[in-house]
Write a protein that holds these residues in place. Structure first.
Motif: not given
Length: 351
Positions: A262-263, A287-288, A309-314, A319-321
């Motif tokens: 994931d992140g 993943s991301h 590249h989705m600007r995710m940080r949760l 991101g892996a899902a």
């Protein structure tokens, strides 16, 4: 000796299967290499599984929770009460990770690796190493024995999932304050300046980020983690859930099952896993790219390229899902797309 036995089982990728998968890709009705990372991912999975046209139907995200003594120093905008509250949200199916795993046709396996408060719920996998780590700004996060136990718990959980038929695993996390030990792990392995690597986590203001960086620098100075020894880094500045996720990665690699990272926190776990078993990287799919400033450096150090590249940080494994759906698409291309011969299409000029 589960720890040593698992590491010893991690072998090289099946190069013959990868060569067959590459020939299959090159025979499909498209210019060679034109599907980019979709081709790369399918070829990597062929090398992991030994199958030219694999199909990974049963998927699970292992989301591990743990608390951190450093959270008492105000390194997060959220309070430590949020960790068990979010775990209950995972168990009840209402969090982002639940939505995205349902979308991907996957499951969430939620594990308590060491929250400060006990969550009494039969749906929760309990592998508690302790009620949260110690404050790394004052001393080691945990003992070396606890670090080893955390990794072995992750190995066991991954192995149980795989024995139950799971074909694709992913790592996820929950733990207020856990970007702080993750940044400390990144700094310990890379030697990069801590302020360059430190982000806002759940939403710190600039002053909070500066204080967080100072505490990470203090933790590194107090503990002097040895970057040549992954267990030492984990024990001195890590977290119980980070150790558990490193174990999930090692367990997947030993069983020749791909594992989606994931992140930022999952990336720190991947760094621990790579330090313990360098070949484990071959079984990782990134993943991301997280919005955490150190994540790109982390992925470069690991030698993996993120798909999204989705600007995710949760965190949580979200991101892996989401990447599961891309992996499904990559494998469907190999299985369902026609070859030039099958379609009666000329490949002139395309090879």
């Amino acid at each position: 000796m589960l720890f040593e036995e698992t590491i010893a089982k991690i072998g090289e990728l099946d190069k013959e299967a990868q060569a067959r998968a590459r020939r299959r890709q090159d025979a499909l009705i498209k210019p060679m290499g034109s599907l980019g990372m979709l081709e790369d991912v399918a070829i990597k999975i062929a090398g992991i599984t030994g199958e030219t046209m694999p199909w990974l139907e049963k998927k699970a995200v292992i989301t591990m929770a743990g608390d951190h003594g450093i959270a008492r120093e105000g390194v997060s905008a959220a309070s430590q009460e949020v960790t068990p509250q979010m775990v209950r949200g995972f168990l009840n199916g209402g969090a982002a990770i639940n939505v995205l795993t349902r979308h991907a046709g996957a499951r969430v396996v939620c594990v308590d690796m060491g929250m400060a408060k006990v969550v009494d719920d039969p749906r929760l996998v309990v592998r508690r190493i302790g009620p949260g780590t110690n404050n790394i700004a004052e001393g080691p996060a945990m003992t070396r024995e606890q670090a080893r136990a955390a990794v072995e718990a992750g190995i066991e959980i991954a192995t149980e999932e795989i024995r139950g038929g799971t074909q694709l695993l992913a790592t996820g996390d929950m733990g207020i304050g856990n970007t702080t030990p993750s940044t400390a792990i990144l700094a310990a392995f890379t030697g990069f300046p801590v302020p360059l690597l430190t982000g806002k986590g759940t939403g710190l203001n600039p002053e909070g980020v500066q204080r967080k960086a100072q505490l990470i620098e203090k933790a590194l100075a107090v503990n002097t983690p040895d970057p040549r020894d992954g267990l030492d880094v984990l024990a001195k500045v890590g977290g119980f859930e980070i150790g558990g996720l490193a174990g999930v990665i090692l367990g997947a690699a030993a069983s020749r099952v791909p594992v989606v990272i994931d992140g930022f926190i999952s990336g720190a776990a991947a760094m621990i896993a790579r330090s313990l078993a360098p070949r484990a990287v071959d079984y990782m799919i990134a993943s991301h790219l997280s919005e955490e400033p150190g994540h790109r450096i982390m992925l470069t150090w690991l030698g993996v390229e993120p798909m999204l590249h989705m600007r995710m940080r949760l965190g949580e494994g979200t991101g892996a899902a989401l990447a599961f759906t891309i992996i499904d698409a990559a494998l469907k291309i190999v299985r369902e797309m026609a070859t030039f011969e099958e379609a009666g299409v000329s490949d002139e000029g395309l090879h």
